[in-house]
Motif scaffolding. Structure first.
Motif, PDB file in Angstrom:
ATOM      1  N   LYS A   1       0.861  -1.201   0.000  1.00  0.00           N
ATOM      2  CA  LYS A   1       0.000   0.000   0.000  1.00  0.00           C
ATOM      3  C   LYS A   1       0.894   1.247   0.000  1.00  0.00           C
TER       4      LYS A   1
ATOM      5  N   HIS B   1      -8.786  -2.932  -6.282  1.00  0.00           N
ATOM      6  CA  HIS B   1      -8.709  -3.057  -4.821  1.00  0.00           C
ATOM      7  C   HIS B   1      -9.823  -2.209  -4.206  1.00  0.00           C
TER       8      HIS B   1
ATOM      9  N   GLU C   1      -9.908  -0.284  -1.786  1.00  0.00           N
ATOM     10  CA  GLU C   1      -9.529   1.100  -1.466  1.00  0.00           C
ATOM     11  C   GLU C   1      -9.611   1.969  -2.712  1.00  0.00           C
TER      12      GLU C   1
ATOM     13  N   GLU D   1     -11.505 -10.220  -1.070  1.00  0.00           N
ATOM     14  CA  GLU D   1     -11.150  -9.462   0.123  1.00  0.00           C
ATOM     15  C   GLU D   1     -12.412  -8.830   0.697  1.00  0.00           C
TER      16      GLU D   1
ATOM     17  N   ALA E   1     -12.877  -6.904   6.555  1.00  0.00           N
ATOM     18  CA  ALA E   1     -11.723  -7.601   7.141  1.00  0.00           C
ATOM     19  C   ALA E   1     -10.402  -6.920   6.788  1.00  0.00           C
ATOM     20  N   ILE E   2     -10.454  -5.890   5.945  1.00  0.00           N
ATOM     21  CA  ILE E   2      -9.202  -5.273   5.475  1.00  0.00           C
ATOM     22  C   ILE E   2      -8.684  -4.267   6.499  1.00  0.00           C
ATOM     23  N   GLY E   3      -7.491  -4.543   7.020  1.00  0.00           N
ATOM     24  CA  GLY E   3      -6.828  -3.614   7.922  1.00  0.00           C
ATOM     25  C   GLY E   3      -7.532  -3.454   9.263  1.00  0.00           C
TER      26      GLY E   3
ATOM     27  N   GLY F   1      -7.408  -9.898   3.764  1.00  0.00           N
ATOM     28  CA  GLY F   1      -8.160  -9.250   4.841  1.00  0.00           C
ATOM     29  C   GLY F   1      -7.620  -9.676   6.188  1.00  0.00           C
ATOM     30  N   SER F   2      -6.686  -8.862   6.713  1.00  0.00           N
ATOM     31  CA  SER F   2      -6.086  -9.122   8.035  1.00  0.00           C
ATOM     32  C   SER F   2      -5.434 -10.501   8.154  1.00  0.00           C
ATOM     33  N   VAL F   3      -4.850 -10.965   7.054  1.00  0.00           N
ATOM     34  CA  VAL F   3      -4.089 -12.221   7.124  1.00  0.00           C
ATOM     35  C   VAL F   3      -2.814 -11.949   7.917  1.00  0.00           C
TER      36      VAL F   3
ATOM     37  N   LEU G   1      -3.519 -12.337  -0.527  1.00  0.00           N
ATOM     38  CA  LEU G   1      -3.126 -10.958  -0.834  1.00  0.00           C
ATOM     39  C   LEU G   1      -3.165 -10.260   0.513  1.00  0.00           C
TER      40      LEU G   1
ATOM     41  N   GLY H   1      -1.656  -7.097   3.363  1.00  0.00           N
ATOM     42  CA  GLY H   1      -1.089  -5.760   3.466  1.00  0.00           C
ATOM     43  C   GLY H   1      -0.223  -5.616   4.700  1.00  0.00           C
ATOM     44  N   GLY H   2      -0.847  -5.344   5.843  1.00  0.00           N
ATOM     45  CA  GLY H   2      -0.121  -5.049   7.084  1.00  0.00           C
ATOM     46  C   GLY H   2       0.996  -6.038   7.391  1.00  0.00           C
TER      47      GLY H   2
HETATM   48  O1  LIG Z   1      -4.253  -5.796  -0.306  1.00  0.00           O
HETATM   49  C1  LIG Z   1      -4.332  -6.213   0.829  1.00  0.00           C
HETATM   50  C2  LIG Z   1      -5.572  -6.172   1.571  1.00  0.00           C
HETATM   51  O2  LIG Z   1      -6.189  -4.937   1.474  1.00  0.00           O
HETATM   52  C3  LIG Z   1      -5.476  -6.668   2.981  1.00  0.00           C
HETATM   53  O3  LIG Z   1      -4.818  -5.741   3.803  1.00  0.00           O
HETATM   54  P1  LIG Z   1      -4.496  -6.179   5.307  1.00  0.00           P
HETATM   55  O4  LIG Z   1      -3.741  -7.460   5.229  1.00  0.00           O
HETATM   56  O5  LIG Z   1      -3.688  -5.062   5.867  1.00  0.00           O
HETATM   57  O6  LIG Z   1      -5.821  -6.362   5.993  1.00  0.00           O
END
Ligand SMILES: O=C[C@H](O)COP(=O)(O)O
Length: 250
Positions: free
Chosen positions: A11, A95, A97, A167, A171-173, A211-213, A231, A233-234
């Motif tokens: 990101k 995505h 976002e 996603e 659940a994302i972030g 999603g928050s993996v 996929l 992010g954090g």
């Molecule tokens: O592209 C990644 C997804 O938006 C998941 O992000 P995350 O793992 O920070 O929840």
């Protein structure tokens, strides 16, 4: 056998120094990643830096976005050909976002997929429902609409080269990942939908979960029959988490 696909979406995070530390740590475990295809998607200004570090490794480069046009007066935008020139193999498209913050419609997303494929990139089509849509019982309809709009626009033949990333927006972030059962239920529904269009494609297409993996929940998620990778992010910004997830026995 299908390779597990792990895509790290940085990101809008990173700096030259922070990236260097992360990439050096990754290079220490990259050669143990025979069973996974690991893709790093940094912000555009760092594509070159990541590319330089990845030389000689089997880690692939991806981008987080692409413009739906070839070239021209689109200030601030980046074309698929430019990404290809920078050795990108993958590009994230649609995505949540980008859909929410930059008003990307299914129509624009389909155009971006065409651009990516014409340039020889593998598009990663991101789909998923909001909490409100899930609570109203609309999740399946939303997801199938996101999928069918793209398939109707680009055609099933081209769709064969697309990777799907489910996603759930809630659940994302958020730290609130979908349970393995919740995720599997949606992945199965997506695969069955594809089966209805093309049974062979339903087996070969990769459907990733996002999603928050993290290093704790990934082990159970990846055991689900219809989850082919992640996929994330954090957690992708922490080398220890990334290493643990990449080394999971599938
Ligand atoms: O592209 C990644 C997804 O938006 C998941 O992000 P995350 O793992 O920070 O929840």
């Amino acid at each position: 056998m299908k390779q597990t696909l792990i895509i790290a979406n940085w990101k809008m995070n990173g700096s030259i120094l922070a990236n260097s530390k992360l990439l050096i740590a990754m290079l220490k475990f990259h050669n143990k990643l025979q069973h996974v295809e690991l893709v790093i998607c940094p912000p555009f200004p760092y594509l070159h830096q990541v590319k330089e570090y990845m030389v000689g490794s089997n880690i692939k480069l991806g981008a987080q976005n692409v413009n739906e046009n070839n070239s021209g007066a689109f200030t601030g935008e980046v074309s698929a050909d430019m990404l290809k020139e920078f050795s990108c193999r993958y590009v994230l498209i649609g995505h949540s976002e980008r859909r929410a913050l930059f008003q990307e419609s299914n129509d624009i997303i389909a155009k971006k997929i065409t651009q990516a494929m014409d340039a020889g990139l593998t598009p990663v089509l991101c789909i998923g429902e909001s909490l409100e849509q899930r609570e109203k019982g609309d999740a399946q309809a939303v997801i199938l609409e996101q999928l069918s709009c793209v398939i109707n626009d680009i055609g099933l033949k081209k769709f064969k080269s697309v990777v799907i990333a489910y996603e759930p927006i809630w659940a994302i972030g958020t730290g609130q990942t979908a349970s393995p059962e919740q995720a599997q239920k949606v992945h199965r529904m997506i695969r069955q939908y594809i089966y209805g269009l093309d049974p062979i494609l339903s087996k070969s297409i990769s459907i990733l979960y996002g999603g928050s993996v993290n290093e704790i929940n990934a082990a159970e998620l990846i055991k689900q029959k219809d989850i082919d990778g992640f996929l994330f992010g954090g957690a992708s910004l922490k080398s220890d988490s990334l290493e643990t997830i990449c080394k999971l026995k599938i």
